[in-house]
Design a protein around this motif. Structure first.
Motif, PDB file in Angstrom:
ATOM      1  N   TYR A  74      24.253  68.381   8.149  1.00  0.00           N
ATOM      2  CA  TYR A  74      23.097  69.422   6.906  1.00  0.00           C
ATOM      3  C   TYR A  74      23.721  71.500   8.504  1.00  0.00           C
ATOM      4  O   TYR A  74      23.510  71.240   9.418  1.00  0.00           O
ATOM      5  N   ILE A  75      22.950  72.176   7.393  1.00  0.00           N
ATOM      6  CA  ILE A  75      23.541  73.440   8.157  1.00  0.00           C
ATOM      7  C   ILE A  75      22.221  73.635   9.126  1.00  0.00           C
ATOM      8  O   ILE A  75      21.291  73.443   8.892  1.00  0.00           O
ATOM      9  N   ASP A  76      22.400  74.007   9.740  1.00  0.00           N
ATOM     10  CA  ASP A  76      21.169  74.816  11.376  1.00  0.00           C
ATOM     11  C   ASP A  76      20.813  75.970  11.084  1.00  0.00           C
ATOM     12  O   ASP A  76      21.050  76.694   9.654  1.00  0.00           O
ATOM     13  N   ALA A  77      19.326  75.983  11.866  1.00  0.00           N
ATOM     14  CA  ALA A  77      18.786  77.813  11.024  1.00  0.00           C
ATOM     15  C   ALA A  77      19.584  78.601  10.870  1.00  0.00           C
ATOM     16  O   ALA A  77      19.455  79.303  10.451  1.00  0.00           O
ATOM     17  N   SER A  80      25.210  78.804   9.811  1.00  0.00           N
ATOM     18  CA  SER A  80      27.303  78.941  10.081  1.00  0.00           C
ATOM     19  C   SER A  80      27.225  77.414  10.848  1.00  0.00           C
ATOM     20  O   SER A  80      28.143  77.343  10.929  1.00  0.00           O
ATOM     21  N   THR A  81      26.373  76.675  11.725  1.00  0.00           N
ATOM     22  CA  THR A  81      26.795  75.475  12.395  1.00  0.00           C
ATOM     23  C   THR A  81      26.160  74.089  11.408  1.00  0.00           C
ATOM     24  O   THR A  81      24.954  74.227  10.825  1.00  0.00           O
ATOM     25  N   ILE A  82      27.095  73.362  11.071  1.00  0.00           N
ATOM     26  CA  ILE A  82      26.984  71.737  10.650  1.00  0.00           C
ATOM     27  C   ILE A  82      26.701  70.887  11.804  1.00  0.00           C
ATOM     28  O   ILE A  82      27.294  70.808  13.382  1.00  0.00           O
ATOM     29  N   VAL A  83      25.602  70.479  12.411  1.00  0.00           N
ATOM     30  CA  VAL A  83      24.385  69.567  13.053  1.00  0.00           C
ATOM     31  C   VAL A  83      24.205  68.571  12.078  1.00  0.00           C
ATOM     32  O   VAL A  83      24.465  68.587  10.792  1.00  0.00           O
ATOM     33  N   GLY A  84      24.234  67.656  13.366  1.00  0.00           N
ATOM     34  CA  GLY A  84      23.119  66.040  12.784  1.00  0.00           C
ATOM     35  C   GLY A  84      23.331  64.522  13.226  1.00  0.00           C
ATOM     36  O   GLY A  84      24.170  64.877  14.212  1.00  0.00           O
ATOM     37  N   LEU A  85      22.792  63.818  12.786  1.00  0.00           N
ATOM     38  CA  LEU A  85      23.471  62.330  13.399  1.00  0.00           C
ATOM     39  C   LEU A  85      25.063  62.527  13.371  1.00  0.00           C
ATOM     40  O   LEU A  85      25.296  61.855  14.485  1.00  0.00           O
ATOM     41  N   ASP A  86      25.619  62.513  11.742  1.00  0.00           N
ATOM     42  CA  ASP A  86      26.997  62.151  12.249  1.00  0.00           C
ATOM     43  C   ASP A  86      27.784  62.510  12.446  1.00  0.00           C
ATOM     44  O   ASP A  86      28.535  62.557  13.591  1.00  0.00           O
ATOM     45  N   ILE A  87      27.479  63.786  12.765  1.00  0.00           N
ATOM     46  CA  ILE A  87      27.915  65.141  13.691  1.00  0.00           C
ATOM     47  C   ILE A  87      27.792  65.230  15.369  1.00  0.00           C
ATOM     48  O   ILE A  87      28.740  65.009  16.078  1.00  0.00           O
ATOM     49  N   ASP A  88      26.486  64.267  16.270  1.00  0.00           N
ATOM     50  CA  ASP A  88      26.361  63.924  17.176  1.00  0.00           C
ATOM     51  C   ASP A  88      27.213  62.678  17.545  1.00  0.00           C
ATOM     52  O   ASP A  88      28.152  62.799  18.928  1.00  0.00           O
ATOM     53  N   LEU A  89      27.429  62.263  16.114  1.00  0.00           N
ATOM     54  CA  LEU A  89      28.365  60.546  17.035  1.00  0.00           C
ATOM     55  C   LEU A  89      29.917  61.040  16.182  1.00  0.00           C
ATOM     56  O   LEU A  89      30.976  60.483  17.937  1.00  0.00           O
ATOM     57  N   LEU A  90      30.019  61.778  16.339  1.00  0.00           N
ATOM     58  CA  LEU A  90      31.640  62.361  15.556  1.00  0.00           C
ATOM     59  C   LEU A  90      32.466  63.570  17.199  1.00  0.00           C
ATOM     60  O   LEU A  90      33.109  63.240  17.515  1.00  0.00           O
ATOM     61  N   ASP A  91      31.361  63.947  17.435  1.00  0.00           N
ATOM     62  CA  ASP A  91      31.260  64.591  19.236  1.00  0.00           C
ATOM     63  C   ASP A  91      31.675  63.478  19.941  1.00  0.00           C
ATOM     64  O   ASP A  91      33.116  63.640  20.897  1.00  0.00           O
ATOM     65  N   ALA A  92      30.891  62.504  20.074  1.00  0.00           N
ATOM     66  CA  ALA A  92      30.658  61.672  21.097  1.00  0.00           C
ATOM     67  C   ALA A  92      32.133  60.511  21.122  1.00  0.00           C
ATOM     68  O   ALA A  92      32.998  60.492  22.079  1.00  0.00           O
TER      69      ALA A  92
END
Length: 302
Positions: A74-77, A80-92
């Protein structure tokens, strides 16, 4: 994983707040990769070495998503930035692989056609692994997703199961597994009194149909419903209606058929995150440990 029973949970959202969420969701965002990693720096990285030569050379993969589906993406506050569970896993997982990624935010129903057209190397968007989809795509499963029926607080229609949706208007994300589940009900239990399926381009828009009274309920993934329940408003406008589990299914990263080497590299790297506890920490940070997997499988849906 055992089936889970849903507790009854309520959450509130004002029209203004819901509109703000929708406007934020319409923001066009794309995360460009940093400079490509030096392959020499990954000479001892077994996960990097498992990648296709073209990905090693590029040092990056292209990823399609639809960032209007919290808590997955989802878009953060700041809008401009996409965040979330999938993004944290994708980063890792990309860090473990020794590569970067470029993330493209597009409409949900364009994701798989774009993968077909080779616009993306993979799609990461909370997509359900099904036997039907396996005919055209491969999945690296990382999550066990149940479903939830969201209704207005008070649940005047007395909905507690899928069978109770017969004859009602139900909103749903277009081209989603939840839409397919409703269509299956119309072909079976609701054949004599059809569900009026109201498809929407985003889960937020589908929730607005319940808020406005155009729909009696929304069918969505449980984690999304639970996220909205815990994050939005003061807890008085909506509730999760179903009292039991509804079709728990695996979610997966989606790869084009024939892209086995990239698929298997991601599976191996994700499994290493499970084994060393990184995956569990990420799941715990979203209060989703009940949906965590012990084994990262390929095409686990049966």
């Amino acid at each position: 994983m055992p089936q889970r029973t849903l507790g009854r949970m309520t959450f509130a959202i004002t029209g203004l707040a819901l509109s703000a969420v929708l406007v934020a969701g319409c923001a066009a965002t794309s995360d460009a990769p940093a400079s490509a990693p030096d392959p020499a720096a990954n000479a001892e990285n077994e996960f990097f070495q498992a990648l296709p030569a073209a990905v090693q050379e590029a040092g990056s993969v292209s990823v399609g998503t639809e960032a209007y589906y919290p808590p997955y993406e989802y878009i953060d506050a700041d809008g401009s930035t996409i965040v979330g569970l999938d993004i944290d896993l994708l980063d890792a997982v990309t860090e473990r692989l020794g590569i970067e990624y470029e993330l493209d935010n597009v409409a949900f129903d364009t994701l798989l056609p774009s993968l077909d057209a080779k616009r993306y190397d993979l799609v990461v968007a909370g997509i359900t692994d099904t036997v039907e989809r396996q005919a055209n795509y491969d999945f690296v499963d990382y999550f066990a997703a149940d479903q939830a029926i969201i209704v207005a607080a008070g649940n005047e229609a007395g909905i507690s199961s899928m069978a109770d949706l017969c004859g009602l208007t139900v909103s749903v994300l277009v081209d989603s597994t939840q839409q397919s589940l409703l269509e299956e009900e119309n072909a079976g239990a609701c054949a004599g009194e059809q569900i009026d399926i109201l498809t929407q381009q985003s889960d937020t828009e589908a929730l607005m149909q319940v808020q406005s009274g155009r729909a009696a309920a929304l069918l969505t993934q449980e984690a999304v419903g639970m996220y909205n329940a815990s994050q939005i408003g003061g807890g008085t406008a909506f509730e999760v209606a179903n009292e039991g589990s509804i079709e728990p299914m695996p979610l997966g990263y989606v790869f084009a058929k024939g892209n086995d080497q990239l698929r298997d590299a991601f599976q191996k790297a994700l499994q290493s995150l499970v084994d060393d506890g990184t995956y569990g920490d990420i799941m715990s940070s979203y209060s989703l440990t009940n949906a965590a997997l012990d084994e990262i499988t390929v095409n686990g849906a049966e």
